[in-house]
Design a protein around this motif. Structure first.
Motif, PDB file in Angstrom:
ATOM      1  N   ILE A  42       0.835  -1.199   0.000  1.00 51.64           N
ATOM      2  CA  ILE A  42       0.000   0.000   0.000  1.00 51.64           C
ATOM      3  C   ILE A  42       0.871   1.250   0.000  1.00 51.64           C
ATOM      4  O   ILE A  42       0.644   2.180  -0.764  1.00 51.64           O
ATOM      5  CB  ILE A  42      -0.964  -0.004   1.199  1.00 51.64           C
ATOM      6  N   LYS A  43       1.877   1.262   0.857  1.00 50.07           N
ATOM      7  CA  LYS A  43       2.772   2.420   0.946  1.00 50.07           C
ATOM      8  C   LYS A  43       3.456   2.684  -0.396  1.00 50.07           C
ATOM      9  O   LYS A  43       3.549   3.825  -0.835  1.00 50.07           O
ATOM     10  CB  LYS A  43       3.796   2.217   2.047  1.00 50.07           C
ATOM     11  N   SER A  44       3.898   1.633  -1.061  1.00 51.07           N
ATOM     12  CA  SER A  44       4.568   1.807  -2.355  1.00 51.07           C
ATOM     13  C   SER A  44       3.595   2.254  -3.439  1.00 51.07           C
ATOM     14  O   SER A  44       3.960   3.032  -4.319  1.00 51.07           O
ATOM     15  CB  SER A  44       5.278   0.523  -2.780  1.00 51.07           C
ATOM     16  N   PHE A  54      -0.222   3.115   9.957  1.00 53.62           N
ATOM     17  CA  PHE A  54      -0.736   1.749   9.993  1.00 53.62           C
ATOM     18  C   PHE A  54      -0.941   1.306  11.437  1.00 53.62           C
ATOM     19  O   PHE A  54      -0.125   1.628  12.302  1.00 53.62           O
ATOM     20  CB  PHE A  54       0.248   0.793   9.311  1.00 53.62           C
ATOM     21  N   PRO A  55      -1.983   0.532  11.703  1.00 50.49           N
ATOM     22  CA  PRO A  55      -2.173  -0.004  13.049  1.00 50.49           C
ATOM     23  C   PRO A  55      -1.198  -1.158  13.309  1.00 50.49           C
ATOM     24  O   PRO A  55      -0.532  -1.644  12.387  1.00 50.49           O
ATOM     25  CB  PRO A  55      -3.615  -0.510  13.029  1.00 50.49           C
ATOM     26  N   ILE A  71      -6.520 -10.030   4.220  1.00 50.82           N
ATOM     27  CA  ILE A  71      -6.268  -9.138   5.343  1.00 50.82           C
ATOM     28  C   ILE A  71      -7.268  -7.989   5.281  1.00 50.82           C
ATOM     29  O   ILE A  71      -7.430  -7.358   4.240  1.00 50.82           O
ATOM     30  CB  ILE A  71      -4.829  -8.570   5.300  1.00 50.82           C
ATOM     31  N   ASN A  72      -7.929  -7.717   6.403  1.00 50.73           N
ATOM     32  CA  ASN A  72      -8.855  -6.584   6.511  1.00 50.73           C
ATOM     33  C   ASN A  72      -8.309  -5.684   7.608  1.00 50.73           C
ATOM     34  O   ASN A  72      -8.084  -6.130   8.733  1.00 50.73           O
ATOM     35  CB  ASN A  72     -10.253  -7.098   6.860  1.00 50.73           C
ATOM     36  N   ALA A  73      -8.064  -4.408   7.275  1.00 51.25           N
ATOM     37  CA  ALA A  73      -7.464  -3.493   8.246  1.00 51.25           C
ATOM     38  C   ALA A  73      -7.896  -2.062   7.959  1.00 51.25           C
ATOM     39  O   ALA A  73      -8.522  -1.784   6.932  1.00 51.25           O
ATOM     40  CB  ALA A  73      -5.946  -3.604   8.211  1.00 51.25           C
ATOM     41  N   GLU A  74      -7.529  -1.181   8.860  1.00 55.57           N
ATOM     42  CA  GLU A  74      -7.761   0.251   8.707  1.00 55.57           C
ATOM     43  C   GLU A  74      -6.421   0.966   8.661  1.00 55.57           C
ATOM     44  O   GLU A  74      -5.453   0.533   9.285  1.00 55.57           O
ATOM     45  CB  GLU A  74      -8.543   0.808   9.897  1.00 55.57           C
ATOM     46  N   ILE A  75      -6.400   2.074   7.921  1.00 55.98           N
ATOM     47  CA  ILE A  75      -5.231   2.943   7.920  1.00 55.98           C
ATOM     48  C   ILE A  75      -5.717   4.379   8.027  1.00 55.98           C
ATOM     49  O   ILE A  75      -6.852   4.696   7.655  1.00 55.98           O
ATOM     50  CB  ILE A  75      -4.356   2.778   6.657  1.00 55.98           C
ATOM     51  N   ASP A  76      -4.867   5.240   8.566  1.00 55.14           N
ATOM     52  CA  ASP A  76      -5.131   6.670   8.584  1.00 55.14           C
ATOM     53  C   ASP A  76      -4.312   7.300   7.465  1.00 55.14           C
ATOM     54  O   ASP A  76      -3.092   7.144   7.409  1.00 55.14           O
ATOM     55  CB  ASP A  76      -4.728   7.288   9.930  1.00 55.14           C
ATOM     56  N   VAL A  77      -4.995   8.000   6.579  1.00 56.29           N
ATOM     57  CA  VAL A  77      -4.353   8.621   5.425  1.00 56.29           C
ATOM     58  C   VAL A  77      -4.441  10.132   5.574  1.00 56.29           C
ATOM     59  O   VAL A  77      -5.526  10.682   5.742  1.00 56.29           O
ATOM     60  CB  VAL A  77      -5.044   8.192   4.113  1.00 56.29           C
TER      61      VAL A  77
END
Length: 120
Positions: A42-44, A54-55, A71-77
């Motif tokens: 994601i970062k790339s 990232f958590p 994988i299911n997750a949350e990120i702050d953008v």
């Protein structure tokens, strides 16, 4: 249609693997690494125009079997001084199967799908 039923009942698509899938969420060393490699991907993909936090752990992780994970997750953008929390789903595969020696190397993982971050 009878031919299709025979193919479905056969073991034509059966894969012999030490990694069995699970309908319930799982947490183990490979799901942890799958989460880490999804985050790196994601970062790339998002590049340096946005800041991503990232958590420590995903919301859920599932093993589909044969070293494939969801994988299911949350990120702050953060972009343009505003921060939003986004959920994503990443489908990833560990290419070396039961040889876990190369699990830390991102070259041994393949991301097959990413959703939830399309409009960033």
């Amino acid at each position: 249609m009878p031919l299709i039923y025979k193919v479905i009942q056969s073991d034509l698509f059966l894969v012999e693997t030490k990694d069995q899938g699970s309908a319930s969420p799982v947490s183990n060393s490979l799901t942890d690494l799958a989460f880490t490699h999804c985050n790196s991907y994601i970062k790339s993909e998002l590049g340096s125009d946005v800041t991503i936090n990232f958590p420590e752990k995903p919301i859920n992780a599932w093993s589909l079997g044969d070293y494939q994970y969801v994988i299911n997750a949350e990120i702050d953008v953060t972009s343009d001084s505003s921060t939003t929390t986004r959920k994503y789903v990443c489908r990833i595969n560990y290419n070396n199967k039961d040889n876990e020696e190369g699990a830390l190397d991102s070259a041994n993982w393949s991301v097959y799908g990413l959703s939830g971050l399309d409009d960033i």
